[in-house]
Design a protein around this motif. Sequence first.
Motif, PDB file in Angstrom:
ATOM      1  N   GLU A  80     -24.542 -19.475  -2.134  1.00 22.02           N
ATOM      2  CA  GLU A  80     -24.816 -20.873  -2.469  1.00 22.02           C
ATOM      3  C   GLU A  80     -25.394 -21.630  -1.279  1.00 22.02           C
ATOM      4  N   ALA A  81     -25.096 -21.174  -0.071  1.00 22.57           N
ATOM      5  CA  ALA A  81     -25.612 -21.817   1.141  1.00 22.57           C
ATOM      6  C   ALA A  81     -27.056 -21.440   1.425  1.00 22.57           C
ATOM      7  N   GLY A  82     -27.589 -20.441   0.709  1.00 25.45           N
ATOM      8  CA  GLY A  82     -28.977 -20.039   0.918  1.00 25.45           C
ATOM      9  C   GLY A  82     -29.153 -18.731   1.657  1.00 25.45           C
TER      10      GLY A  82
ATOM     11  N   LYS B 200     -24.909 -22.736   6.169  1.00 28.21           N
ATOM     12  CA  LYS B 200     -25.950 -23.732   5.886  1.00 28.21           C
ATOM     13  C   LYS B 200     -26.687 -24.139   7.155  1.00 28.21           C
ATOM     14  N   THR B 201     -25.981 -24.186   8.261  1.00 27.80           N
ATOM     15  CA  THR B 201     -26.606 -24.553   9.530  1.00 27.80           C
ATOM     16  C   THR B 201     -27.643 -23.516   9.943  1.00 27.80           C
TER      17      THR B 201
ATOM     18  N   VAL C  46     -29.204 -21.450   7.933  1.00 29.77           N
ATOM     19  CA  VAL C  46     -30.305 -21.537   6.965  1.00 29.77           C
ATOM     20  C   VAL C  46     -31.204 -22.716   7.300  1.00 29.77           C
ATOM     21  N   ARG C  47     -30.628 -23.823   7.731  1.00 26.31           N
ATOM     22  CA  ARG C  47     -31.429 -24.996   8.092  1.00 26.31           C
ATOM     23  C   ARG C  47     -32.360 -24.672   9.270  1.00 26.31           C
TER      24      ARG C  47
ATOM     25  N   GLU D 170     -22.360 -28.942   9.165  1.00 23.79           N
ATOM     26  CA  GLU D 170     -22.396 -27.987   8.047  1.00 23.79           C
ATOM     27  C   GLU D 170     -22.035 -28.672   6.741  1.00 23.79           C
TER      28      GLU D 170
ATOM     29  N   LEU E 101     -24.752 -30.861   4.980  1.00 28.41           N
ATOM     30  CA  LEU E 101     -25.954 -30.241   4.410  1.00 28.41           C
ATOM     31  C   LEU E 101     -25.803 -29.970   2.916  1.00 28.41           C
TER      32      LEU E 101
END
Length: 344
Positions: free
Chosen positions: A60-62, A259-260, A262-263, A341, A344
């Motif tokens: 789900e975070a990518g 998520k961090t 992935v960003r 985190e 995001l």
Amino acid sequence: MHVCRSLCSVSFRISNSHETPMAPMRPLVPGVWVPTLTFYTENDEIDVDTIATHTVRLAEAGVVAVVTLGSYGEGVLLSPEERSLVNQAHRKALDEAGFAHVAVIAGVTAQSVKAAVALAKDAAAADADAILVVPPSYYRAFVNDEMIEDFFTGVADGSPLPIIIYNYPGVTAGVDLTSDLMIKLSAHPNIIGTKFTCGNCGKLARVANAVEAVGPLNPDVTVDKGGYLCIAGLADFLVPALSVGGAGVISGPGNIVPKTLVRVYNLFAEGKISQALVVQRQLSQTDYVLTNLRPDGAKIALQKYFGYGGGSRRPLKRRLDVKALGELVSASNIEQMIAFERSL
């Protein structure tokens, strides 16, 4: 001069002539891959429910792939049957949650070619998409380039799954593959990448320059067209790795702040380099602390910040307690990174 590689074996899993060819693997794409943790019940059995919760959170975070049974996944502490159960649990959870496109890379830690091939076949039966393989290291005094080449060639010849070399001197008694040897091994049609947990960005750059490197700098190059994955093994040099042809990162702290990561990757891929560097600087500060937590500490951090985690198997169990984690938090910017985190 770029190494030429056969395309057939990266499009389809290798099989012996007497075996039925296996189905095409899921695409292995550049981005953030996370070496997942293995969770246990109070009775020290594999906790498939928590594994499912965690791997779906990562998807789900990518995250584009999960890597099981590596150093974070405690693969060396599990039986072959437990390893298969862990791989199956990840694949089942991803499929049922609508993330069938997310690849599962199975960690393989074995000292002989035969044992490694056996684990590779078990991983294929569990519907993994590739394997991550460390070099032999037990007979350290006798390990040289010839032995390493023979090992990886033998595993690649016998494995039904494509191989990513796991170069991690920290868990192999200092065995550290040279860029020349990596480039030589990359010519094997069933060896499709290297994870650089040696932290050597120069080595990654040399290999990426010698192969058809997959990554944001080469958007038209893919694994199924003969591309090679040069993957950072630590998040603290993600942007530098991407800037020299890297495909992304396989990072333990991604269990906590996916998520961090992935960003950072997405900002770089979109050409927003200065913005990516802002987050990278913060991440590099925290990554060192989070990486040193290792699996047992990472679980304590997950318990503190996300409500699940549990312990690890002995001898890792209880290496780090909650008080020690609190001291680490006060000496770093973990709290700041967790807040980022969650934003995001």
